[in-house]
Design a protein around this motif. Structure first.
Motif, PDB file in Angstrom:
ATOM      1  N   ALA A   1       0.868  -1.040  -0.120  1.00  0.00           N
ATOM      2  CA  ALA A   1      -0.004  -0.110  -0.122  1.00  0.00           C
ATOM      3  C   ALA A   1       0.922   1.410   0.153  1.00  0.00           C
ATOM      4  CB  ALA A   1      -0.989  -0.002   1.372  1.00  0.00           C
ATOM      5  N   ALA A   2       2.128   1.223   0.710  1.00  0.00           N
ATOM      6  CA  ALA A   2       2.834   2.311   0.824  1.00  0.00           C
ATOM      7  C   ALA A   2       3.402   2.712  -0.672  1.00  0.00           C
ATOM      8  CB  ALA A   2       3.893   2.236   1.725  1.00  0.00           C
ATOM      9  N   ASN A   3       3.697   1.628  -1.402  1.00  0.00           N
ATOM     10  CA  ASN A   3       4.349   1.933  -2.691  1.00  0.00           C
ATOM     11  C   ASN A   3       3.399   1.955  -3.918  1.00  0.00           C
ATOM     12  OD1 ASN A   3       6.743   1.656  -1.329  1.00  0.00           O
ATOM     13  ND2 ASN A   3       6.751  -0.549  -1.804  1.00  0.00           N
ATOM     14  N   ALA A   4       1.842   1.802  -3.543  1.00  0.00           N
ATOM     15  CA  ALA A   4       1.067   1.865  -4.417  1.00  0.00           C
ATOM     16  C   ALA A   4       0.857   3.249  -5.048  1.00  0.00           C
ATOM     17  CB  ALA A   4      -0.283   1.322  -3.964  1.00  0.00           C
ATOM     18  N   VAL A   5       0.496   3.321  -6.467  1.00  0.00           N
ATOM     19  CA  VAL A   5       0.459   4.422  -7.244  1.00  0.00           C
ATOM     20  C   VAL A   5      -1.031   4.647  -7.601  1.00  0.00           C
ATOM     21  CG1 VAL A   5       0.947   5.854  -9.432  1.00  0.00           C
ATOM     22  CG2 VAL A   5       2.797   4.555  -7.935  1.00  0.00           C
ATOM     23  N   LYS A   6      -1.665   5.788  -7.568  1.00  0.00           N
ATOM     24  CA  LYS A   6      -3.105   5.910  -7.738  1.00  0.00           C
ATOM     25  C   LYS A   6      -2.963   6.527  -8.984  1.00  0.00           C
ATOM     26  CE  LYS A   6      -5.127   5.789  -3.235  1.00  0.00           C
ATOM     27  NZ  LYS A   6      -5.752   6.795  -2.375  1.00  0.00           N
ATOM     28  N   ILE A   7      -3.649   5.827 -10.172  1.00  0.00           N
ATOM     29  CA  ILE A   7      -3.602   6.609 -11.418  1.00  0.00           C
ATOM     30  C   ILE A   7      -5.133   7.323 -11.541  1.00  0.00           C
ATOM     31  CG2 ILE A   7      -3.993   6.325 -14.192  1.00  0.00           C
ATOM     32  CD1 ILE A   7      -1.156   5.027 -12.829  1.00  0.00           C
ATOM     33  N   LYS A   8      -4.980   8.689 -11.786  1.00  0.00           N
ATOM     34  CA  LYS A   8      -6.021   9.433 -11.586  1.00  0.00           C
ATOM     35  C   LYS A   8      -6.669  10.191 -13.095  1.00  0.00           C
ATOM     36  CE  LYS A   8      -5.108  10.821  -6.831  1.00  0.00           C
ATOM     37  NZ  LYS A   8      -4.693  12.011  -5.890  1.00  0.00           N
ATOM     38  N   SER A   9      -7.663  10.514 -13.427  1.00  0.00           N
ATOM     39  CA  SER A   9      -7.970  11.015 -14.533  1.00  0.00           C
ATOM     40  C   SER A   9      -7.441  12.562 -14.702  1.00  0.00           C
ATOM     41  CB  SER A   9      -9.643  11.061 -14.515  1.00  0.00           C
ATOM     42  OG  SER A   9     -10.211  11.887 -15.648  1.00  0.00           O
TER      43      SER A   9
ATOM     44  N   GLY B   1      -4.850  -7.730 -11.217  1.00  0.00           N
ATOM     45  CA  GLY B   1      -3.855  -8.901 -11.087  1.00  0.00           C
ATOM     46  C   GLY B   1      -2.818  -8.711 -12.140  1.00  0.00           C
ATOM     47  N   ASP B   2      -3.255  -8.087 -13.212  1.00  0.00           N
ATOM     48  CA  ASP B   2      -2.094  -7.940 -14.460  1.00  0.00           C
ATOM     49  C   ASP B   2      -1.188  -7.188 -14.008  1.00  0.00           C
ATOM     50  OD1 ASP B   2      -4.168  -9.288 -16.096  1.00  0.00           O
ATOM     51  OD2 ASP B   2      -4.528  -7.487 -17.323  1.00  0.00           O
ATOM     52  N   THR B   3       0.091  -7.541 -14.657  1.00  0.00           N
ATOM     53  CA  THR B   3       1.380  -6.880 -14.588  1.00  0.00           C
ATOM     54  C   THR B   3       1.396  -5.800 -15.684  1.00  0.00           C
ATOM     55  OG1 THR B   3       2.465  -8.723 -13.603  1.00  0.00           O
ATOM     56  CG2 THR B   3       3.777  -7.030 -14.228  1.00  0.00           C
ATOM     57  N   VAL B   4       1.994  -4.604 -15.141  1.00  0.00           N
ATOM     58  CA  VAL B   4       1.942  -3.406 -16.228  1.00  0.00           C
ATOM     59  C   VAL B   4       3.235  -2.935 -16.129  1.00  0.00           C
ATOM     60  CG1 VAL B   4      -0.495  -2.973 -16.209  1.00  0.00           C
ATOM     61  CG2 VAL B   4       0.873  -1.901 -14.582  1.00  0.00           C
ATOM     62  N   ALA B   5       3.778  -2.492 -17.332  1.00  0.00           N
ATOM     63  CA  ALA B   5       5.066  -1.610 -17.373  1.00  0.00           C
ATOM     64  C   ALA B   5       4.913  -0.222 -17.523  1.00  0.00           C
ATOM     65  CB  ALA B   5       5.910  -2.150 -18.726  1.00  0.00           C
ATOM     66  N   VAL B   6       5.920   0.556 -17.045  1.00  0.00           N
ATOM     67  CA  VAL B   6       5.551   2.007 -17.326  1.00  0.00           C
ATOM     68  C   VAL B   6       5.430   2.370 -18.768  1.00  0.00           C
ATOM     69  CG1 VAL B   6       7.017   4.133 -17.048  1.00  0.00           C
ATOM     70  CG2 VAL B   6       7.407   2.714 -15.205  1.00  0.00           C
ATOM     71  N   GLY B   7       4.466   3.399 -18.770  1.00  0.00           N
ATOM     72  CA  GLY B   7       4.136   3.682 -20.116  1.00  0.00           C
ATOM     73  C   GLY B   7       2.853   2.790 -21.010  1.00  0.00           C
ATOM     74  N   GLN B   8       2.808   1.612 -20.127  1.00  0.00           N
ATOM     75  CA  GLN B   8       1.694   0.805 -20.816  1.00  0.00           C
ATOM     76  C   GLN B   8       0.420   1.430 -21.022  1.00  0.00           C
ATOM     77  OE1 GLN B   8       1.891  -3.014 -19.653  1.00  0.00           O
ATOM     78  NE2 GLN B   8      -0.307  -3.637 -20.087  1.00  0.00           N
TER      79      GLN B   8
ATOM     80  N   LYS C   1       3.752   3.581 -13.311  1.00  0.00           N
ATOM     81  CA  LYS C   1       4.759   2.742 -12.347  1.00  0.00           C
ATOM     82  C   LYS C   1       4.717   1.183 -13.169  1.00  0.00           C
ATOM     83  CE  LYS C   1       5.219   0.602  -7.855  1.00  0.00           C
ATOM     84  NZ  LYS C   1       4.646   0.743  -6.855  1.00  0.00           N
ATOM     85  N   ALA C   2       5.649   0.703 -12.994  1.00  0.00           N
ATOM     86  CA  ALA C   2       5.748  -0.858 -13.328  1.00  0.00           C
ATOM     87  C   ALA C   2       5.194  -1.455 -12.013  1.00  0.00           C
ATOM     88  CB  ALA C   2       7.158  -1.385 -13.591  1.00  0.00           C
ATOM     89  N   GLY C   3       4.345  -2.574 -12.055  1.00  0.00           N
ATOM     90  CA  GLY C   3       3.741  -3.222 -11.030  1.00  0.00           C
ATOM     91  C   GLY C   3       2.704  -4.193 -11.444  1.00  0.00           C
ATOM     92  N   VAL C   4       1.749  -4.408 -10.276  1.00  0.00           N
ATOM     93  CA  VAL C   4       0.496  -5.078 -10.544  1.00  0.00           C
ATOM     94  C   VAL C   4      -0.571  -4.444 -10.314  1.00  0.00           C
ATOM     95  CG1 VAL C   4      -0.602  -7.244  -9.596  1.00  0.00           C
ATOM     96  CG2 VAL C   4       1.714  -7.445  -9.885  1.00  0.00           C
TER      97      VAL C   4
ATOM     98  N   ASP D   1     -10.169  11.911 -10.259  1.00  0.00           N
ATOM     99  CA  ASP D   1     -10.820  10.736  -9.734  1.00  0.00           C
ATOM    100  C   ASP D   1      -9.782   9.543 -10.048  1.00  0.00           C
ATOM    101  OD1 ASP D   1     -13.335  11.986  -9.475  1.00  0.00           O
ATOM    102  OD2 ASP D   1     -14.574  11.048 -10.840  1.00  0.00           O
ATOM    103  N   VAL D   2      -9.680   8.526  -8.773  1.00  0.00           N
ATOM    104  CA  VAL D   2      -8.935   7.728  -9.083  1.00  0.00           C
ATOM    105  C   VAL D   2      -9.447   6.618  -9.990  1.00  0.00           C
ATOM    106  CG1 VAL D   2      -7.801   5.674  -7.885  1.00  0.00           C
ATOM    107  CG2 VAL D   2      -7.930   8.034  -6.851  1.00  0.00           C
ATOM    108  N   LEU D   3      -8.670   6.245 -10.947  1.00  0.00           N
ATOM    109  CA  LEU D   3      -9.202   5.283 -11.988  1.00  0.00           C
ATOM    110  C   LEU D   3      -8.854   3.954 -11.719  1.00  0.00           C
ATOM    111  CD1 LEU D   3      -8.245   7.572 -15.116  1.00  0.00           C
ATOM    112  CD2 LEU D   3     -10.404   7.242 -13.967  1.00  0.00           C
ATOM    113  N   LEU D   4      -7.460   3.607 -11.370  1.00  0.00           N
ATOM    114  CA  LEU D   4      -7.046   2.439 -10.775  1.00  0.00           C
ATOM    115  C   LEU D   4      -5.859   2.504 -10.064  1.00  0.00           C
ATOM    116  CD1 LEU D   4      -4.319   1.363 -12.696  1.00  0.00           C
ATOM    117  CD2 LEU D   4      -6.051   1.173 -14.471  1.00  0.00           C
ATOM    118  N   VAL D   5      -5.379   1.373  -9.601  1.00  0.00           N
ATOM    119  CA  VAL D   5      -4.316   1.322  -8.548  1.00  0.00           C
ATOM    120  C   VAL D   5      -3.451   0.398  -8.878  1.00  0.00           C
ATOM    121  CG1 VAL D   5      -3.640   1.289  -6.018  1.00  0.00           C
ATOM    122  CG2 VAL D   5      -5.923   2.480  -6.716  1.00  0.00           C
TER     123      VAL D   5
END
Length: 152
Positions: free
Chosen positions: A80-88, A102-109, A127-130, A146-150
């Motif tokens: 949770a401390a490292n989580a990034v909220k993608i906002k609109s 659960g998908d793994t994503v890369a920076v810029g994807q 951010k790269a992560g899940v 608005d937060v779209l995804l985390v």
């Protein structure tokens, strides 16, 4: 879920508060879904105190053996401390979701497609992560910030 009716400047709003988590509120206003971030944690209303009732004394009970001690559960590492909220970045409508929880994503994807002012805007991962949470669905209307995804 709580339902409220508001009138602001002679306009009526039907508001349903669907979920409250930490500083995030999920609401439905006149059929449009929003995720609202609060500056402060919403206070909870405690139930009124109940006066203690006298209890009749009971017969003495034999001692009960304590339950066996189980090994303490091992806590999973907190992301949770490292989580990034993608906002609109601006108000619009979600037209495409290209990842799932659960998908793994890369920076810029490319993770979402946002339509705003008749333009399609690709929302990319910062951010790269899940993907740990997806807060929107296709055709949802979102506001700027608005937060779209985390991503954890």
């Amino acid at each position: 879920m709580k339902k409220y009716n508001f009138t602001i400047n002679d306009v009526e709003y039907a508001v349903e508060v669907k979920n409250i988590e930490d500083k995030t509120l999920e609401v439905n206003v006149n059929g449009a879904y929003y995720v609202v971030e609060l500056d402060k944690v919403a206070p909870t209303i405690a139930p009124p105190p109940v006066a203690p009732q006298p209890v009749a004394p009971s017969a003495p009970q034999p001692p009960v053996a304590p339950p066996p001690v189980a090994a303490a559960p091992v806590a999973a590492p907190s992301t949770a401390a490292n989580a990034v909220k993608i906002k609109s970045p601006l108000p619009g409508t979600i037209r495409g979701i290209f990842v799932k929880k659960g998908d793994t994503v890369a920076v810029g994807q490319k993770v979402l497609l946002l339509e705003a002012m008749k333009m399609e805007n690709e929302i990319a991962s910062e951010k790269a992560g899940v993907v740990t949470e997806i807060k929107v669905a296709e055709n949802d209307t979102v506001m700027e910030g608005d937060v779209l995804l985390v991503i954890g």
